[in-house]
Enzyme design. Structure first.
Site, PDB file in Angstrom:
ATOM      1  N   ASN A   7       0.805  -1.222   0.000  1.00 21.16           N
ATOM      2  CA  ASN A   7       0.000   0.000   0.000  1.00 21.16           C
ATOM      3  C   ASN A   7       0.837   1.271   0.000  1.00 21.16           C
ATOM      4  OD1 ASN A   7      -2.575   1.567   0.560  1.00 21.16           O
ATOM      5  ND2 ASN A   7      -1.389   2.083   2.388  1.00 21.16           N
ATOM      6  N   HIS A   8       2.019   1.226   0.619  1.00 18.92           N
ATOM      7  CA  HIS A   8       2.774   2.458   0.809  1.00 18.92           C
ATOM      8  C   HIS A   8       4.259   2.166   0.954  1.00 18.92           C
ATOM      9  CE1 HIS A   8       1.435   0.970   4.820  1.00 18.92           C
ATOM     10  NE2 HIS A   8       2.708   1.151   5.094  1.00 18.92           N
ATOM     11  N   GLU A  49      -8.513   4.291   0.752  1.00 21.66           N
ATOM     12  CA  GLU A  49      -7.654   3.727  -0.294  1.00 21.66           C
ATOM     13  C   GLU A  49      -6.708   4.748  -0.903  1.00 21.66           C
ATOM     14  OE1 GLU A  49     -10.099   1.847  -3.221  1.00 21.66           O
ATOM     15  OE2 GLU A  49     -11.022   0.459  -1.787  1.00 21.66           O
ATOM     16  N   ASP A  93       0.075  -6.447   4.893  1.00 22.46           N
ATOM     17  CA  ASP A  93      -0.250  -5.270   5.692  1.00 22.46           C
ATOM     18  C   ASP A  93      -1.331  -4.417   5.032  1.00 22.46           C
ATOM     19  OD1 ASP A  93       0.866  -3.569   8.044  1.00 22.46           O
ATOM     20  OD2 ASP A  93       0.779  -2.149   6.372  1.00 22.46           O
ATOM     21  N   LYS A  96      -7.110  -3.314   3.618  1.00 22.18           N
ATOM     22  CA  LYS A  96      -8.315  -2.533   3.314  1.00 22.18           C
ATOM     23  C   LYS A  96      -7.979  -1.150   2.750  1.00 22.18           C
ATOM     24  CE  LYS A  96      -9.118  -0.402   7.859  1.00 22.18           C
ATOM     25  NZ  LYS A  96     -10.097  -0.200   8.938  1.00 22.18           N
ATOM     26  N   GLU A 117      -4.168  -8.275   6.788  1.00 24.95           N
ATOM     27  CA  GLU A 117      -4.365  -7.574   8.054  1.00 24.95           C
ATOM     28  C   GLU A 117      -5.297  -6.396   7.872  1.00 24.95           C
ATOM     29  OE1 GLU A 117      -3.751  -4.064  10.463  1.00 24.95           O
ATOM     30  OE2 GLU A 117      -2.666  -4.314   8.584  1.00 24.95           O
ATOM     31  N   GLY A 121     -12.487  -3.901  14.161  1.00 23.05           N
ATOM     32  CA  GLY A 121     -13.157  -4.788  15.095  1.00 23.05           C
ATOM     33  C   GLY A 121     -14.449  -5.359  14.577  1.00 23.05           C
ATOM     34  N   ARG A 226       8.080  -3.885  19.439  1.00 24.35           N
ATOM     35  CA  ARG A 226       8.909  -4.420  18.355  1.00 24.35           C
ATOM     36  C   ARG A 226      10.349  -4.619  18.834  1.00 24.35           C
ATOM     37  NH1 ARG A 226       6.669  -1.151  12.998  1.00 24.35           N
ATOM     38  NH2 ARG A 226       4.458  -1.331  13.520  1.00 24.35           N
TER      39      ARG A 226
END
Length: 379
Positions: A7-8, A49, A93, A96, A117, A121, A226
């Protein structure tokens, strides 16, 4: 299993200062990206998006995945990545944030299990009653929230987990594709919420394991969740490492020991017993006991759980190497004392060994005759 992002890209600076010429090819020009706009309304799918994630410290320029050249690049890239590194599966990742039409070609090119992912919820995402968001399955955050609420004191309630399981089985096309987790790099680690090791041990059999979970990392939100793994020197003697290792051995053996390969993995779980503190589930021949009762929680007796196995069967609790004989009605009983499950040890075949007390916080029963040759509990 590898985490990938389409996505990015990332840029160390504010969105208005992005130097596209310094980004890796082929995305070294502004024409590959959507013009900058922040996401203000996450219920507006067009905005989700086409606008950008990130902040003014680290911006995430949003790739225009509607461009045919971008789609072609990613198909070739993922095919090469999977082949070159013998990857078994992908965790993808921010699915959506990419238009739905992108994913089929990408998944076909990957040729492996893909788990998408979505930080959401809503249990209807990806269900038969909603438009298909992702070809395989979502890493559904609502399942994470249900697990967290079920196992976190002082108000943990297994009823939340039971309701989630019913909804999953009613809505999902194929439950064997689900990815269930209690920790990942987007959420605080479970020990951040409670230091009770009994609860951590009880929760672990239900979930996929995120790196560092076996070392009992306790970081909060990103980036504290992380932590690097190498300072631990990859210890294999920690209670959680031993616990997870045994569970992995059991799962592998359960898959391979069935008359039909893979039947264990494909079989849906059946709930045998549930109350506010205890959940007993059978998946093929495996019976798992989950409890949100922590250390020092006092004595608890669960009477006659039916449907566990054929009458007279010998079941081995692989986490304690105790033995339970199923009664004439196909049932057995459980006793939990101060958060520690107690099972009878009516039989002790040669080679039996009782594992460390820390492993008594959870239970997983498997038929003795199917354990032969596994090396588990002396079989």
């Amino acid at each position: 299993m590898v985490d990938v992002v389409v996505n990015h890209v990332g840029y160390a600076g504010a969105p208005e200062t992005v130097d596209y010429s310094g980004l890796a090819k082929p995305f070294d020009g502004a024409h590959w990206f959507h013009p900058y706009c922040p996401i203000r309304n996450y219920d507006n799918q067009t905005e989700v998006e086409q606008c950008w994630l990130g902040d003014h410290h680290v911006s995430l320029p949003d790739i225009n995945t509607r461009l045919p050249a971008v789609q072609s690049f990613f198909r070739h890239w993922i095919s090469d990545l999977v082949a070159n590194y013998s990857i078994d599966g992908l965790r993808i990742d921010t699915v959506k944030h990419v238009q739905k039409g992108f994913w089929k070609g990408f998944n076909d090119a990957a040729g492996v299990y893909c788990l998408g992912e979505a930080l959401h919820g809503d249990q209807t995402l990806g269900s038969p009653k909603a438009p298909l968001l992702f070809p395989h399955e979502l890493m559904r955050q609502y399942r994470y929230y249900a697990l967290l609420r079920a196992f976190t004191p002082p108000d943990g309630d297994m009823g939340e987990l039971v309701r989630m399981m019913w909804e999953v089985q009613a809505r999902c096309r194929d439950t064997s594709l689900l990815g269930t987790f209690s920790e990942n790099h987007d959420q605080p680690r479970f020990p951040h919420f409670t230091s009770d090791m009994a609860l951590q041990l009880r929760l672990t059999p239900y979930t996929l394991v995120y790196q560092g979970q076996e070392q009992h990392f306790r970081g909060s939100s990103d980036p504290s969740n992380r932590e690097p793994l190498w300072p631990t020197e990859y210890r294999t003697t920690t209670p959680l490492y031993q616990h997870i290792s045994i569970l992995n051995r059991l799962r592998r053996h359960a898959i391979l020991s069935q008359p039909s390969p893979g039947i264990h993995a494909r079989t849906r779980s059946i709930m045998l017993y549930a109350d506010r503190t205890t959940l007993v589930v059978r998946k093929a021949d495996l019976v798992a006991v989950y409890s949100n009762r922590g250390e020092g929680s006092g004595r608890r007796f669960v009477s006659r759980i039916a449907g566990v196995a054929a009458p007279g069967s010998t079941l081995v609790d692989v986490l304690r190497c105790g033995v339970e004989i199923v009664d004439a009605g196909g049932a057995f009983s459980l006793v939990v004392d101060s958060g520690l499950p107690k099972v009878s040890q009516k039989l002790q075949p040669p080679g039996f060994r009782v594992l460390t007390p820390t492993l008594r916080h959870a239970q997983a029963f498997y038929p003795a005759f199917r354990l032969q040759g596994s090396g588990i509990c002396g079989y």
